[in-house]
Design an enzyme around this catalytic site. Structure first.
Site, PDB file in Angstrom:
ATOM      1  CG  HIS A 172      14.013  51.000   3.839  1.00  0.00           C
ATOM      2  ND1 HIS A 172      13.351  51.998   4.497  1.00  0.00           N
ATOM      3  CD2 HIS A 172      13.129  50.486   2.929  1.00  0.00           C
ATOM      4  CE1 HIS A 172      12.109  52.098   4.018  1.00  0.00           C
ATOM      5  NE2 HIS A 172      11.956  51.185   3.076  1.00  0.00           N
ATOM      6  CB  ALA A 173      19.081  47.164   1.198  1.00  0.00           C
ATOM      7  CD  GLU A 175      16.706  53.002   5.952  1.00  0.00           C
ATOM      8  OE1 GLU A 175      16.202  52.376   6.904  1.00  0.00           O
ATOM      9  OE2 GLU A 175      16.014  53.650   5.133  1.00  0.00           O
ATOM     10  NE  ARG A 230      12.676  53.210  -0.058  1.00  0.00           N
ATOM     11  CZ  ARG A 230      12.323  53.939   1.010  1.00  0.00           C
ATOM     12  NH1 ARG A 230      13.227  54.547   1.729  1.00  0.00           N
ATOM     13  NH2 ARG A 230      11.058  54.043   1.371  1.00  0.00           N
ATOM     14  NE  ARG A 249       6.360  54.308   1.652  1.00  0.00           N
ATOM     15  CZ  ARG A 249       7.355  54.494   2.513  1.00  0.00           C
ATOM     16  NH1 ARG A 249       7.641  53.562   3.419  1.00  0.00           N
ATOM     17  NH2 ARG A 249       8.049  55.632   2.501  1.00  0.00           N
TER      18      ARG A 249
HETATM   19 ZN    ZN Z   1      14.116  53.169   6.019  1.00  0.00          ZN
END
Ligand code: ZN
Length: 423
Positions: A172-173, A175, A230, A249
């Site tokens: 996730h970008a 984070e 994200r 996902r």
């Molecule tokens: Zn994440």
């Protein structure tokens, strides 16, 4: 003409990086089942329009909702209408973005500075430099991202062919603490090999593969355009005006189930097909070479301080998997060690039933698809004070404590346990 130029420059710079001035994060803590249900209803209603930093999970677990200035009033009204008490958790998101960077840390140390966040290009160069500087490090080029960046891993090995520990960060970008912690820990392994017996054993026990930043395009975009990005940067096939698949996902096991969205504009869009995300697909193909030989798989995120194991796809506690007790016991050992330096507490549990279901996510992929007995998804610091915007001054504490957990794992025999069922 001059005015036009000035205007164009203004427009260009104004549109370069999204400004989060006036964005707020509201926190709601469900006190009873009825409130939790009302929050779930609100989530279903608003999921595609506002950004849930933390979605509804269980009782007493905060729900964090980021809202743009044009919706703040409406969402607050909606919460009051549903009789849900909220607090303004972040008054102004842009202020936190501004405070994330530590200007006086930049020249704190000679060589690579592990106390600041680095761009995608700098992380890529860091992998190359580590391989040049240390004989136990090899640069691995896994493949290209959607926009043509290299997805890289560093391999740390003292030779021979051992069972593999595979760790990935930055799926996730936004984070950022995840890639920063990956690099911090890799450096700790490399510089303490042959110095600290516990670290030496980690490398003599296992071959380590660390992907610091899997979603390289998204990460680059979170620097240049939108700090809160994200997903990856691939337009949806079914609706190209919506950019980005939620790579976490997009894994094939139970793809398309609950906790994942079919809507290409959603933050949790599961993609056009299993492994349709360029980055998940490239890394998946590369991981096939380790077939049956991966002892431990960890996917690092933030935030919430959670150490979770499969299943993630369901909230049904009765759906068993034979490694639950082994995975739980090992996670307790790891998080006990993590707690020692700063007292940071982690919740350990089964991802779907104990927190919230997310189908097509990494921990189920590690377990069911890659057939790794110990497969985890970890949410690093914090519990929400900074959320995704962890100040640079906290990179080192995050690195130090998480490395304590990693040392425990690297010194564990990681017995395979019972056969993983074919499901
Ligand atoms: Zn994440």
């Amino acid at each position: 003409m001059k005015l036009l130029c000035a205007l164009l420059v203004f427009v260009a710079s104004a549109s370069a990086v999204k400004n989060y001035g006036g964005y707020q994060v509201l926190r709601v803590v469900p006190q009873d089942m009825e409130q939790l249900q009302r929050l779930h209803d609100l989530y279903n209603l608003l999921e595609d329009t506002v950004d849930f930093w933390k979605e509804p999970t269980r009782l007493n677990q905060p729900v964090d909702i980021m809202i743009g200035p044009n919706l703040v009033k409406d969402v607050k009204l909606e919460l009051s209408r549903r009789d849900l008490d909220f607090s303004i958790y972040v008054e102004d998101v842009q202020t936190n973005i501004n405070n994330e960077r530590c200007t006086d840390c930049v020249n704190a140390k000679a060589g690579f500075n592990y106390n600041i966040y680095h761009t995608a290009d700098e992380i890529s160069q860091w992998v190359t430099d580590m391989a040049t500087d240390y004989s136990i490090v090899t640069e691995i080029n896994i493949g290209k991202s959607h926009e043509g960046r290299d997805i890289k891993a560093i391999k740390i090995s003292s030779g021979g062919s051992k069972r593999v520990i595979y760790i990935q960060g930055g799926i996730h970008a936004r984070e950022w603490i995840s890639p920063a912690t990956m690099m911090y820990m890799a450096n700790e392994i490399v510089t303490n090999y042959g110095v600290d017996p516990a670290v030496t054993d980690m490398v003599d026990n296992y071959d380590w593969y660390i992907v610091p930043s899997l979603n390289v395009d998204g990460y680059a975009y979170s620097w240049t355009n939108d700090r809160m990005w994200r997903k990856n940067r691939q337009p949806a096939f079914s609706l190209p005006s919506c950019v980005g698949t939620d790579l976490n996902r997009n894994y094939p096991y139970k793809w398309g189930g609950i906790g994942a969205s079919p809507n290409p504009c959603s933050e949790t869009f599961y993609g056009d097909a299993p492994l349709s995300g360029r980055e998940t697909s490239v890394v998946h193909k590369w991981l096939q070479r380790f077939s049956g030989n991966i002892a431990l798989f960890i996917d690092f995120h933030n935030y919430s301080q959670l150490w979770l194991y499969p299943w993630g796809y369901t909230h049904d506690k009765d759906i068993r998997q034979p490694h639950k007790d082994l995975q739980h016991a090992l996670a307790i050992k790891a998080t006990d060690a993590l707690k020692v330096p700063y007292g940071t507490e982690y919740f350990v549990g089964m991802s779907g039933p104990d927190m919230y279901p997310a189908a097509g996510a990494s921990e189920d992929y590690g377990y069911a698809t890659l057939r790794v007995s110990y497969s985890y998804i970890v949410e690093l610091r914090d519990e929400g004070n900074y959320g995704f915007l962890i100040p640079e001054s906290l990179i080192e504490p995050s690195g130090i404590e998480t490395f304590e957990a990693l040392k425990v794992l690297g010194n564990d025999p990681l017995p395979k346990g019972p056969p993983i069922p074919v499901v």
